[in-house]
Design an enzyme around this catalytic site. Structure first.
Site, PDB file in Angstrom:
ATOM      1  N   ASP A 108      40.272  34.933  46.197  1.00 24.28           N
ATOM      2  CA  ASP A 108      39.420  34.144  47.087  1.00 24.28           C
ATOM      3  C   ASP A 108      40.249  33.139  47.879  1.00 24.28           C
ATOM      4  O   ASP A 108      40.019  32.929  49.080  1.00 24.28           O
ATOM      5  CB  ASP A 108      38.335  33.428  46.279  1.00 24.28           C
ATOM      6  N   HIS A 150      33.209  33.948  41.463  1.00 27.08           N
ATOM      7  CA  HIS A 150      34.035  35.009  42.051  1.00 27.08           C
ATOM      8  C   HIS A 150      33.198  36.187  42.520  1.00 27.08           C
ATOM      9  O   HIS A 150      33.550  37.332  42.319  1.00 27.08           O
ATOM     10  CB  HIS A 150      35.078  35.458  41.025  1.00 27.08           C
TER      11      HIS A 150
END
Length: 294
Positions: free
Chosen positions: A113, A140
């Protein structure tokens, strides 16, 4: 597997490469290990729901963590296997049941990310992606991923529309890859890079360096340091992705954010927290149900 091990063994590093295959060799693979990285499981394919992924990967993570607890209970454990928001709580539950849970030693790897955030900002604003750092908090998957673009260093001037578009792309970058691969898989090369970077950080930390990363961790790893993110919206959640400082024993501390998130980011943290509550509960419910292993 022998072919992969042989291939890797040709890389000029100061290491030894061994391979183990099957359940019968699992304890041998883990004996004496200081760092365990779990990427086993199935990858997401087009049409797969989060529950489809969970139903397969939950049992795999449970089985592997049980072996870790029995063989190398003091190892640092980094999990790649999705859905991460649920598999990390499963791991924590198993370790608690085995009386070897240390929240400082458990990590969900969310590095991808952060990498996407830096890359996508670079793509639109021409900034050196290797020099750009964007804090990413939350979880996530999808709307649990909260890039704090207002805190990017060096600072990046973004309009409201640019920020919203970037957040959307960072949150759903995985879907972009799945679509581009047309049913042939999900993010593998970028995830491998992210996993390698985080694992390298763990190796450096075990060697005595103090390293900054972000990860989905138990907030009990640093109860005092967790106060800020709880105030900003994590509330009573047990797990949240935050910036951390790594050391020999795992998480040394949760690194405080340099500034207050803007209104868009605070709203995103609130949305992420509500989704994460359900994701974490799914992992705990799975363990409480005592489903048999595969």
């Amino acid at each position: 597997m022998p072919g992969v091990a042989t291939d890797i063994s040709h890389i000029n590093t100061n290491s030894s490469v061994e391979f183990y295959v099957g359940q019968s060799q699992l304890s041998n693979a883990l004996r004496g290990i200081n760092i365990v990285v779990i990427s086993a499981g199935v990858a997401r394919k087009p049409g797969m729901t989060r529950n489809d992924l969970f139903s397969i990967n939950a049992s795999i993570v449970r089985e592997l963590i049980e072996a870790v607890a029995d063989t190398c209970p003091k190892a640092l454990i980094a999990i790649v296997t999705n859905p991460l928001n649920s598999t990390v709580p499963i791991a924590a539950h198993v370790l608690k049941s085995k009386n070897c849970y240390n929240p400082k030693r458990l990590f969900g790897i969310t590095t991808l990310d952060s990498i996407r955030a830096s890359r996508f900002v670079r793509d639109t604003h021409g900034i050196d992606a290797m020099e750009l750092h964007v804090p990413v908090v939350g979880g996530h998957s999808g709307n649990t991923i909260v890039p704090l673009l207002s805190m990017a260093t060096p600072q990046v001037k973004l309009s409201q529309k640019e920020m919203e578009d970037l957040v959307q792309r960072i949150q759903y970058g995985g879907d972009e890859v799945v679509k581009a691969k047309d049913g042939e898989g999900s993010a593998t090369l970028s995830m491998a890079y992210a996993g390698a970077r985080f694992t390298s950080s763990l190796v450096r930390a075990v060697g005595g360096a103090q390293v900054m990363e972000s990860a989905f961790v138990p907030l009990a790893a640093d109860s005092q340091g967790a106060h800020q993110i709880r105030r900003l919206g994590a509330n009573s959640l047990d797990f949240f992705a935050v910036p951390i400082e790594l050391g020999k024993t795992g998480t040394l501390r949760i690194v405080p954010l340099d500034a207050e998130p803007n209104m868009l980011e605070l709203k995103a943290i609130d949305i992420a927290a509500r989704t994460l509550k359900d994701n974490i509960a799914q992992g705990i419910k799975y363990m409480d149900s005592n489903q048999p292993l595969y």
